[in-house]
Design an enzyme around this catalytic site. Structure first.
Site, PDB file in Angstrom:
ATOM      1  NE  ARG A 120      -0.215  -6.531  -1.415  1.00  0.00           N
ATOM      2  CZ  ARG A 120      -1.434  -6.016  -1.497  1.00  0.00           C
ATOM      3  NH1 ARG A 120      -2.491  -6.819  -1.488  1.00  0.00           N
ATOM      4  NH2 ARG A 120      -1.621  -4.742  -1.611  1.00  0.00           N
ATOM      5  CG  ASN A 137      -2.422  -5.274  -5.817  1.00  0.00           C
ATOM      6  OD1 ASN A 137      -2.038  -5.269  -6.971  1.00  0.00           O
ATOM      7  ND2 ASN A 137      -2.921  -4.210  -5.227  1.00  0.00           N
ATOM      8  CG  ASP A 138      -4.334  -9.285  -1.238  1.00  0.00           C
ATOM      9  OD1 ASP A 138      -3.176  -9.480  -0.829  1.00  0.00           O
ATOM     10  OD2 ASP A 138      -5.097  -8.434  -0.760  1.00  0.00           O
ATOM     11  CD  GLU A 159      -8.661  -9.305  -1.591  1.00  0.00           C
ATOM     12  OE1 GLU A 159      -7.861  -8.534  -2.128  1.00  0.00           O
ATOM     13  OE2 GLU A 159      -9.298  -9.016  -0.572  1.00  0.00           O
ATOM     14  CG  HIS A 189      -2.055  -0.968   1.031  1.00  0.00           C
ATOM     15  ND1 HIS A 189      -2.958  -1.253   2.008  1.00  0.00           N
ATOM     16  CD2 HIS A 189      -2.399  -1.741  -0.015  1.00  0.00           C
ATOM     17  CE1 HIS A 189      -3.812  -2.157   1.570  1.00  0.00           C
ATOM     18  NE2 HIS A 189      -3.490  -2.457   0.344  1.00  0.00           N
ATOM     19  NE  ARG A 237      -5.890  -0.572  -1.722  1.00  0.00           N
ATOM     20  CZ  ARG A 237      -5.422  -0.320  -2.949  1.00  0.00           C
ATOM     21  NH1 ARG A 237      -5.390   0.905  -3.398  1.00  0.00           N
ATOM     22  NH2 ARG A 237      -4.989  -1.309  -3.710  1.00  0.00           N
ATOM     23  CB  CYS A 249      -9.792  -2.614  -8.318  1.00  0.00           C
ATOM     24  SG  CYS A 249     -10.123  -3.770  -7.037  1.00  0.00           S
ATOM     25  NE  ARG A 257     -10.160  -3.012   0.631  1.00  0.00           N
ATOM     26  CZ  ARG A 257      -8.925  -3.137   0.155  1.00  0.00           C
ATOM     27  NH1 ARG A 257      -8.667  -3.885  -0.893  1.00  0.00           N
ATOM     28  NH2 ARG A 257      -7.929  -2.507   0.730  1.00  0.00           N
TER      29      ARG A 257
HETATM   30  C1  PEP Z   1      -5.749  -6.125  -4.336  1.00  0.00           C
HETATM   31  O1  PEP Z   1      -5.521  -6.992  -3.499  1.00  0.00           O
HETATM   32  O2  PEP Z   1      -5.454  -6.229  -5.552  1.00  0.00           O
HETATM   33  C2  PEP Z   1      -6.413  -4.874  -3.948  1.00  0.00           C
HETATM   34  C3  PEP Z   1      -6.926  -4.055  -4.841  1.00  0.00           C
HETATM   35  O3  PEP Z   1      -6.484  -4.571  -2.670  1.00  0.00           O
HETATM   36  P1  PEP Z   1      -5.239  -4.230  -1.717  1.00  0.00           P
HETATM   37  O4  PEP Z   1      -4.074  -3.850  -2.592  1.00  0.00           O
HETATM   38  O5  PEP Z   1      -5.717  -3.104  -0.867  1.00  0.00           O
HETATM   39  O6  PEP Z   1      -5.019  -5.477  -0.948  1.00  0.00           O
HETATM   40 MG    MG Z   2      -6.379  -6.966  -1.508  1.00  0.00          MG
END
Ligand code: PEP
Ligand code: MG
Length: 603
Positions: A476, A465-466, A442, A203, A309, A513, A345
């Protein structure tokens, strides 16, 4: 983008320039003076104070000292009084309560006119150095106890800490930076960021890219190699950090790096829908962070908010915000999005983010009590959030998105909480709206259960991402396994295909996203897999629009067919690279391949 002053003003002794190698995580070049930030959980640095502030700072230290002593007593009391651990905490208290420690700290605050955090660091560092010099191993190891006490004091000071103030253009060096620290510094024209650890999708670096702050990570033992006041040149394109750069190096790097933003004129005319060459409409949504960047995103062609977020509010308020504060924030976001809808979210926090004491931390936060699991386990704050969302949804188009969903039972539990809180509010005569309910897809579990989940949901957000992290089992944020974080892995592509197709079959909106959605190189593959909504940071919009409006959907299907046939991530990457170079080389340059580790294709 180049931040900082003119290169030739930075003179360094000839020959003293050194290079450190890092990984770029936010594009741009920065040159400026370093400010080091210390502390893992509580981040702090040296802040000068005015003479009239000294008494207040000492009082602040005393309050923190009392709180730390109370905390140690509580920890000690919770343990068997005869145990070794209890003895350790007794010993910690004895060190903490030794009057010379406090006398020294208070005298440094008064004499050097500095903040309590820095004074604690200076004095405890002295103690630590003395312990470490003791030849006897047993006594030498006591330095760790002093570190622990220093941590307790810093944590107690964290309650009401000094806002961080930095000179314009400073470059922050830290072991790791928390998003809240970046958010705080970002508004003060921070020049750049160098850290020891962190990942492309953390983040903190998502935020750095959003705020257009050049950043690199992965410099080992950084805080032993740079100190506050050093001059550095940071190249966020290839990840090099130059310590004490010579003027000629600064000039050369600045001259060779392209600006991060591609001029708006290069993309399709604004105001038009974002369509591929063969007319398929793709909705570009904005990841909402601060109002100013959303307004900018809207000017660049984004429609609606694909992801807010809400844990940013937790960071901003330094804890859970109250119901009224949340209603205000969600209304504002809903108003910004208008009829294009806002996806909000619910808190995606882990236990370690809300509990300071290490004993209660999950050993493995990414797999621990996080996201919806934490919300359902400790419902008090979740219910407050749901009440706020219900009230903010009156006359606003809001989708509530649940993070880290693994199956239908969690959705049902959330719906029950919605129903209970709705009833309770209505009984009190409070008006409530009717938000849609969606989930972050995710986890592999959610991918396998996608058909059942879609039966119960109004929309979904695909968090790449997740999804990459959990599908490939790669942390990550862990620098050492960054090479295994491969967004184009065949298993990730199979997961994306399955989810996007299942949602399309039911006509349920699906927004991609994660960071993939904002990386131009991945966009044709996502389009080929069927994605029609992408949510991204403001600085990706122009580049992504340029790619979408420059390719045909039909071609992206061809690319998709080729990559889906590939058995390994290497072949997916090389196939995609060759396809992009052959068909769309004119649309890409080194910078628009960000996030992709393959060699650069020149524009
Ligand atoms: C993700 O996991 O891709 C996502 C958009 O949420 P975050 O990066 O906040 O985990
Ligand atoms: Mg995520």
């Amino acid at each position: 983008m180049t931040k900082g002053g003119n290169g030739s003003q930075f003179r360094s002794e000839k020959g003293s320039e050194t290079r450190l190698h890092a990984r770029p995580v936010s594009r741009g070049v920065a040159v400026g003076q370093v400010i080091t930030i210390h502390g893992d959980n509580k981040q702090f640095y040296r802040t000068p104070i005015r003479p009239e502030q000294v008494d207040r700072e000492i009082a602040r230290y005393r309050t923190a000292h009392k709180a730390a002593a109370r905390q140690l007593t509580q920890v000690g009391n919770a343990l068997e009084s005869s145990s070794n651990s209890a003895a350790i905490f007794d010993m910690h208290r004895a060190i903490l309560e030794d009057s010379t420690l406090s006398e020294k700290i208070e005298s440094v605050i008064a004499k050097d006119r500095i903040n309590a955090e820095w004074a604690v660091k200076l004095i405890t560092d002295e103690y630590i150095a003395k312990y470490r010099a003791i030849p006897d191993e047993h006594f030498r190891d006591r330095y760790i106890d002093v570190e622990d006490i220093a941590d307790q004091l810093q944590t107690a000071l964290g309650g009401k800490r000094h806002p961080i103030r930095i000179p314009r253009g400073s470059i922050i060096a830290a072991k790791e930076l928390r998003p809240s620290t970046i958010a705080e510094l970002g508004s003060q024209h921070l020049g750049g960021i160098i850290t020891e650890s962190g990942g492309w999708t953390s983040h903190s670096f998502i935020l750095a890219r959003e705020l257009e702050i050049p950043a690199v990570t992965g410099v080992r033992k950084l805080l032993r190699r740079v100190k506050t006041g050093d001059t550095v040149l940071l190249d966020g394109f290839d990840g090099t950090v130059f310590l004490n750069p010579e003027g000629s190096t600064v000039d050369a790097i600045k001259a060779t790096r392209r600006p991060a933003r591609i001029a708006t004129a290069e993309a399709a005319p604004l105001g038009e829908l974002t369509k591929t060459l063969d007319g398929r409409e793709i909705k570009i949504r904005a990841n909402f962070d601060i109002a100013a960047s959303f307004r900018h995103a809207r000017d660049l062609g984004a429609r609606g908010i694909g992801l807010f977020r809400s844990e940013y509010l937790f960071n901003r308020f330094k804890g859970f915000p109250g119901e009224a504060e949340q209603i205000k924030a969600y209304r504002e976001i809903g108003d910004y999005a208008g009829t294009d809808r806002a996806r909000i979210r619910t808190f995606d926090l882990s236990l370690s983010q809300i509990v300071e004491r290490s004993a209660r931390r999950d050993k493995n936060p990414a797999l621990g009590l996080r996201g919806i699991r934490l919300s359902l386990t400790h419902q008090k704050h979740f219910r407050t959030q749901i009440r706020a969302l219900l009230q903010a949804s009156v006359e606003r188009e809001i989708d509530v998105i649940i993070p880290m969903v693994s199956g239908v039972d969690e959705i049902r539990a959330v719906r029950t909480i919605f129903a209970e809180e709705r009833d309770a509010l209505e009984k009190r005569g409070i008006e409530v709206g009717d938000p849609n309910l969606g989930a972050m897809i995710e986890l592999p579990a959610a991918v396998f259960a996608i058909d059942q989940l879609l039966e119960e949901l109004d929309c979904i957000c695909i968090g790449t991402n997740d999804l990459v992290q959990y599908t490939l089992g790669v942390d990550r944020d862990n620098e050492t396994v960054a090479n295994w974080f491969r967004s184009l892995h065949p298993s990730v592509l199979a997961a994306l295909k399955r989810v996007i197709e299942a949602a399309a079959k039911r006509n349920i909106p699906a927004v991609v996203c994660g960071e993939m959605a904002g990386s131009p190189f991945y966009v044709p593959i996502l389009l080929g897999l069927g994605a029609t909504e992408l949510s991204m940071n403001v600085n990706s919009i122009t580049r992504v629009r340029r790619v979408i409006t420059g390719i045909a959907y039909e071609e992206s299907r061809e690319l998709r067919d080729r990559v889906l046939e590939c058995p390994t991530v290497e072949t997916v990457e090389s196939t995609a690279r060759a396809f992009v170079a052959e068909r769309w080389g004119h649309l890409f340059n080194g910078e628009t391949l960000v996030g992709f580790k393959a060699p650069v294709i020149a524009s």
